[in-house]
Design an enzyme around this catalytic site. Structure first.
Site, PDB file in Angstrom:
ATOM      1  N   ASN A 168       0.804  -1.235   0.000  1.00  6.61           N
ATOM      2  CA  ASN A 168       0.000   0.000   0.000  1.00  6.61           C
ATOM      3  C   ASN A 168       0.827   1.271   0.000  1.00  6.61           C
ATOM      4  O   ASN A 168       0.379   2.311  -0.456  1.00  6.61           O
ATOM      5  CB  ASN A 168      -1.005  -0.020   1.158  1.00  6.61           C
ATOM      6  N   LYS A 191      12.488  -7.695   0.720  1.00 12.29           N
ATOM      7  CA  LYS A 191      11.524  -8.375  -0.148  1.00 12.29           C
ATOM      8  C   LYS A 191      10.253  -7.526  -0.210  1.00 12.29           C
ATOM      9  O   LYS A 191       9.502  -7.480   0.761  1.00 12.29           O
ATOM     10  CB  LYS A 191      11.210  -9.760   0.439  1.00 12.29           C
ATOM     11  N   PRO A 192      10.011  -6.841  -1.328  1.00  9.67           N
ATOM     12  CA  PRO A 192       8.820  -6.004  -1.460  1.00  9.67           C
ATOM     13  C   PRO A 192       7.585  -6.863  -1.718  1.00  9.67           C
ATOM     14  O   PRO A 192       7.698  -8.061  -2.010  1.00  9.67           O
ATOM     15  CB  PRO A 192       9.146  -5.130  -2.661  1.00  9.67           C
ATOM     16  N   GLU A 269       4.979  -3.944  12.263  1.00  6.51           N
ATOM     17  CA  GLU A 269       3.969  -2.892  12.033  1.00  6.51           C
ATOM     18  C   GLU A 269       2.793  -3.572  11.345  1.00  6.51           C
ATOM     19  O   GLU A 269       2.846  -3.852  10.155  1.00  6.51           O
ATOM     20  CB  GLU A 269       4.565  -1.807  11.149  1.00  6.51           C
ATOM     21  N   CYS A 303      -3.116   1.363   6.955  1.00  5.49           N
ATOM     22  CA  CYS A 303      -3.290   0.673   8.246  1.00  5.49           C
ATOM     23  C   CYS A 303      -3.829   1.605   9.312  1.00  5.49           C
ATOM     24  O   CYS A 303      -4.270   1.164  10.364  1.00  5.49           O
ATOM     25  CB  CYS A 303      -1.950   0.122   8.695  1.00  5.49           C
ATOM     26  N   GLU A 403     -10.562  -5.254   9.486  1.00  2.00           N
ATOM     27  CA  GLU A 403     -10.101  -4.103   8.717  1.00  2.00           C
ATOM     28  C   GLU A 403     -10.644  -4.202   7.290  1.00  2.00           C
ATOM     29  O   GLU A 403     -10.380  -5.160   6.593  1.00  2.00           O
ATOM     30  CB  GLU A 403      -8.577  -4.171   8.679  1.00  2.00           C
TER      31      GLU A 403
HETATM   32  N1  LIG Z   1       1.232  -1.055  10.679  1.00  2.00           N
HETATM   33  C1  LIG Z   1       1.651  -0.582   9.521  1.00  2.00           C
HETATM   34  O1  LIG Z   1       2.501   0.331   9.440  1.00  2.00           O
HETATM   35  C2  LIG Z   1       1.087  -1.177   8.245  1.00  2.00           C
HETATM   36  C3  LIG Z   1       1.426  -0.560   7.032  1.00  2.00           C
HETATM   37  C4  LIG Z   1       0.891  -1.100   5.855  1.00  2.00           C
HETATM   38  C5  LIG Z   1       0.071  -2.231   5.877  1.00  2.00           C
HETATM   39  N2  LIG Z   1      -0.218  -2.781   7.081  1.00  2.00           N
HETATM   40  C6  LIG Z   1      -1.128  -3.923   7.145  1.00  2.00           C
HETATM   41  O2  LIG Z   1      -0.812  -4.862   6.079  1.00  2.00           O
HETATM   42  C7  LIG Z   1      -2.031  -5.425   5.584  1.00  2.00           C
HETATM   43  C8  LIG Z   1      -2.166  -5.203   4.127  1.00  2.00           C
HETATM   44  O3  LIG Z   1      -0.919  -5.294   3.490  1.00  2.00           O
HETATM   45  P1  LIG Z   1      -0.539  -6.629   2.745  1.00  2.00           P
HETATM   46  O4  LIG Z   1      -1.747  -7.225   2.097  1.00  2.00           O
HETATM   47  O5  LIG Z   1       0.639  -6.378   1.891  1.00  2.00           O
HETATM   48  O6  LIG Z   1      -0.093  -7.551   3.942  1.00  2.00           O
HETATM   49  P2  LIG Z   1       0.521  -9.011   3.853  1.00  2.00           P
HETATM   50  O7  LIG Z   1       0.817  -9.365   5.241  1.00  2.00           O
HETATM   51  O8  LIG Z   1      -0.297  -9.942   3.041  1.00  2.00           O
HETATM   52  O9  LIG Z   1       1.917  -8.819   3.042  1.00  2.00           O
HETATM   53  C9  LIG Z   1       2.930  -8.001   3.560  1.00  2.00           C
HETATM   54  C10 LIG Z   1       4.275  -8.536   3.064  1.00  2.00           C
HETATM   55  O10 LIG Z   1       4.459  -9.820   3.626  1.00  2.00           O
HETATM   56  C11 LIG Z   1       4.743 -10.770   2.596  1.00  2.00           C
HETATM   57  N3  LIG Z   1       4.223 -12.069   2.994  1.00  2.00           N
HETATM   58  C12 LIG Z   1       2.974 -12.559   2.818  1.00  2.00           C
HETATM   59  N4  LIG Z   1       2.884 -13.821   3.320  1.00  2.00           N
HETATM   60  C13 LIG Z   1       4.109 -14.116   3.830  1.00  2.00           C
HETATM   61  C14 LIG Z   1       4.681 -15.258   4.474  1.00  2.00           C
HETATM   62  N5  LIG Z   1       3.946 -16.358   4.708  1.00  2.00           N
HETATM   63  N6  LIG Z   1       5.982 -15.227   4.827  1.00  2.00           N
HETATM   64  C15 LIG Z   1       6.720 -14.129   4.597  1.00  2.00           C
HETATM   65  N7  LIG Z   1       6.252 -12.998   3.995  1.00  2.00           N
HETATM   66  C16 LIG Z   1       4.956 -13.014   3.620  1.00  2.00           C
HETATM   67  C17 LIG Z   1       4.068 -10.196   1.377  1.00  2.00           C
HETATM   68  O11 LIG Z   1       4.646 -10.735   0.213  1.00  2.00           O
HETATM   69  C18 LIG Z   1       4.348  -8.726   1.545  1.00  2.00           C
HETATM   70  O12 LIG Z   1       5.648  -8.430   1.090  1.00  2.00           O
HETATM   71  C19 LIG Z   1      -3.139  -4.763   6.350  1.00  2.00           C
HETATM   72  O13 LIG Z   1      -3.503  -5.556   7.434  1.00  2.00           O
HETATM   73  C20 LIG Z   1      -2.528  -3.463   6.851  1.00  2.00           C
HETATM   74  O14 LIG Z   1      -3.146  -2.989   8.011  1.00  2.00           O
HETATM   75  C21 LIG Z   1       0.259  -2.294   8.261  1.00  2.00           C
HETATM   76  O1  LIG Z   2      -0.540   1.740   5.914  1.00  2.00           O
HETATM   77  C1  LIG Z   2       0.171   1.967   6.845  1.00  2.00           C
HETATM   78  C2  LIG Z   2       1.170   3.069   6.808  1.00  2.00           C
HETATM   79  O2  LIG Z   2       2.134   2.866   7.810  1.00  2.00           O
HETATM   80  C3  LIG Z   2       0.440   4.334   6.975  1.00  2.00           C
HETATM   81  S1  LIG Z   2       1.457   5.733   7.012  1.00  2.00           S
HETATM   82  O3  LIG Z   2       1.900   5.961   5.626  1.00  2.00           O
HETATM   83  O4  LIG Z   2       2.619   5.493   7.880  1.00  2.00           O
HETATM   84  O5  LIG Z   2       0.594   6.797   7.520  1.00  2.00           O
END
Ligand SMILES: NC(=O)c1ccc[n+]([C@@H]2O[C@H](COP(=O)([O-])OP(=O)(O)OC[C@H]3O[C@@H](n4cnc5c(N)ncnc54)[C@H](O)[C@@H]3O)[C@@H](O)[C@H]2O)c1
Ligand SMILES: O=C[C@H](O)CS(=O)(=O)O
Length: 501
Positions: A168, A191-192, A269, A303, A403
């Protein structure tokens, strides 16, 4: 809602510097394919079209990256802090100089409006600048010592850091991990997210151009299918001393479990379920504006987006009318369209979840005050959802506990302060919370009682490189940004020198 021509064919990705569009991993100073040659497609969420591909890496590629980072660590650790700072400042300048190309790559793979993408580049760059400045401030302590002894504390880099980031904020999230790690002398493997690898690869291209030593930063891309095995190689590798992860709580828990065998330092996070509370004594116009800026940023895919909006009974009608008018005025369309405010959601899974939440809310008595549907006309292959307000929301609805991660605002009516604080805290998550009140005594009470890592008080725009960002409970632990942002990449060492005559 104004819908800008969703059928608009994807604008070609035109870059001033085409070389920023990278299609390979970066390991040990070399751009390279996955060892097994596998590739992973990258698509535009506004059209569904595949416009690029990257390596679909495996554990073998991850191991190569860890080899490189480990080999580079002692040299980078020994690099004077002032030199590390200068390289970070050079990287910062390159990111700003390439804002337009980075923003176009980001919008193409993630879908956020181009104006927002430019803003994210600046936001991510602010973390690089912040930690370039902090790099020379990892002060230790001289401890008042007993006769014959000198007691000191020094701060050291933890070692090789593995950074795993979400889709995101494909630039800001990886910048706010790599920058503090490099600032204190750690080396990095990254790893993105599978949906948005290109922005991160472009950012690492600028690291290469800034002149960081070989092996200091390494990045591998992988598909959702191959990510677990690829990242698992780092979880089990004792040379990797730190995992910094931003993403879902489920994956965060998995990483914590699987890295326990080598006791790594963790920053997690994770997910949120932010409450947004509007009291009778709030400035209603300010509250509407605050909700619009926090909720609809990145189409609701952040998030810290409010996931539950609680409005006190006395102003519920007035607030909801003003809010519906503002939401209905939002412009939806592809990232490059002029004036667009809400882009497509990242993928079909995301839209399916949003639609499921809205359908469940309506089934349980919620009323759609505006929006409430997928936008598909002329948008085959795209993932649009209309900005939505749901009235009469109730705790039984799925969106109260999960969420939504999309442009949906559920309105919950409440009577008393105690009732709403209890409801706000009634979630396993604790990342961000917001409330609007002009009553100073109430501000002090509510800010104290909310169980989150971040609280917006009469404010919807809370994110800054100057502040410690992170959550409590199942939103994770560790802090990113601010004066505490280095701590997660540092270990302290106590030195006790004795036998001093
Ligand atoms: N707290 C924060 O700062 C923050 C910021 C952005 C997103 N988020 C949270 O992330 C979620 C959405 O983002 P998303 O869909 O990319 O999350 P996700 O957990 O599906 O993926 C995040 C990262 O983890 C990797 N990943 C997925 N499965 C994995 C595994 N089994 N082992 C290792 N790596 C793995 C993905 O490839 C990606 O790079 C939401 O819940 C959002 O709230 C939190
Ligand atoms: O999606 C989660 C991000 O950490 C939000 S922010 O860009 O840090 O506000």
């Amino acid at each position: 809602m104004t819908v800008i021509d969703l059928s608009a064919q994807a604008t070609p990705l035109e870059l001033a510097r085409p070389e920023l569009l990278r299609s390979q991993n970066f390991i040990d100073g070399q751009w390279c394919n996955a060892q097994d040659g596998k590739r992973h497609p990258v698509s535009n969420p506004a059209t569904g079209e595949v416009f690029a591909d990257v390596p679909d890496s495996s554990a073998a590629d991850a191991a190569d990256a860890a080899d490189a980072a480990y080999a580079a660590f002692e040299g980078w650790r020994a690099t004077p802090a002032r030199e590390r700072s200068k390289l970070l400042k050079r990287w910062h300048a390159l990111v700003l100089a390439n804002t337009e190309d980075l923003a176009r790559i980001m919008s193409h793979e993630q879908g956020k409006p181009l104006a927002e993408a430019r803003g994210e580049v600046a936001y991510g760059a602010s973390y690089i600048e912040w930690f370039a400045e902090e790099a020379v401030r990892t002060y230790g302590d001289i401890i008042p010592s007993p006769p014959g002894k000198k007691m000191m504390m020094v701060k050291e880099p933890v070692g090789v850091v593995a950074a795993i980031t979400p889709w995101n904020f494909p630039l800001a999230m990886i910048a706010r991990k790599i920058a503090p790690a490099l600032a204190v002398g750690c080396t990095v493997v990254a790893k993105p997210a599978e949906d948005t690898p290109l922005t991160a690869l472009a950012l690492v291209k600028l690291i290469e151009e800034a002149g960081f030593p070989v092996g200091v930063v390494n990045i591998v891309a992988a598909s959702r299918e191959h990510t677990p095995a690829t990242v698992d190689a780092w979880l089990k590798d004792e040379r990797v001393r730190k995992i910094t992860f931003t993403g879902s709580t489920a994956v965060g828990k998995h990483l914590a479990r699987e890295s326990a065998s080598t006791l790594k330092k963790l920053s997690l996070e994770l997910g949120g379920n932010a409450p947004f509370i509007v009291f009778d004594d709030a400035d209603v116009d300010a509250a509407v504006a605050g909700l619009m800026v926090s909720k609809f940023r990145n189409g609701g895919q952040t998030c810290v987006c409010p996931n539950r909006v609680y409005v006190q009974a006395g102003i519920y009608q007035r607030f909801s009318e003003k809010l519906v008018a503002a939401v209905a005025a939002l412009k939806v369309g592809p990232a490059h369209a002029a004036g667009v405010q809400i882009g497509p959601m990242i993928n079909a899974r995301a839209v399916d979840k949003i639609a499921r939440h809205v359908a469940d809310a309506v089934k349980l008595g919620g009323s759609v005050l505006t929006g409430g549907k997928r936008l598909t006309e002329g948008a085959e292959g795209a993932h649009y959802f209309a900005p939505t307000v749901i009235g009469d929301a109730s705790p039984a609805m799925e969106l109260a506990d999960e969420e939504t991660f999309g442009p949906v605002v559920p309105l919950f009516k409440f009577e008393t302060e105690d009732e709403v604080v209890q409801a706000a805290n009634d979630t396993p998550f604790g990342l961000a919370a917001y409330f609007f009140s002009e009553n100073l005594a109430r501000v002090a009470r509510v800010a104290d009682r909310l169980q989150t890592g971040i609280v917006g008080i009469n404010e919807g725009a809370i994110s800054s490189e100057m502040a410690p960002f992170g959550g409590v409970k199942e939103s994770g632990y560790g802090r990113e940004g601010g004066r505490y942002g280095l701590d997660d990449y540092i270990q302290t060492k106590y030195l006790c020198q004795g036998n001093l005559k």
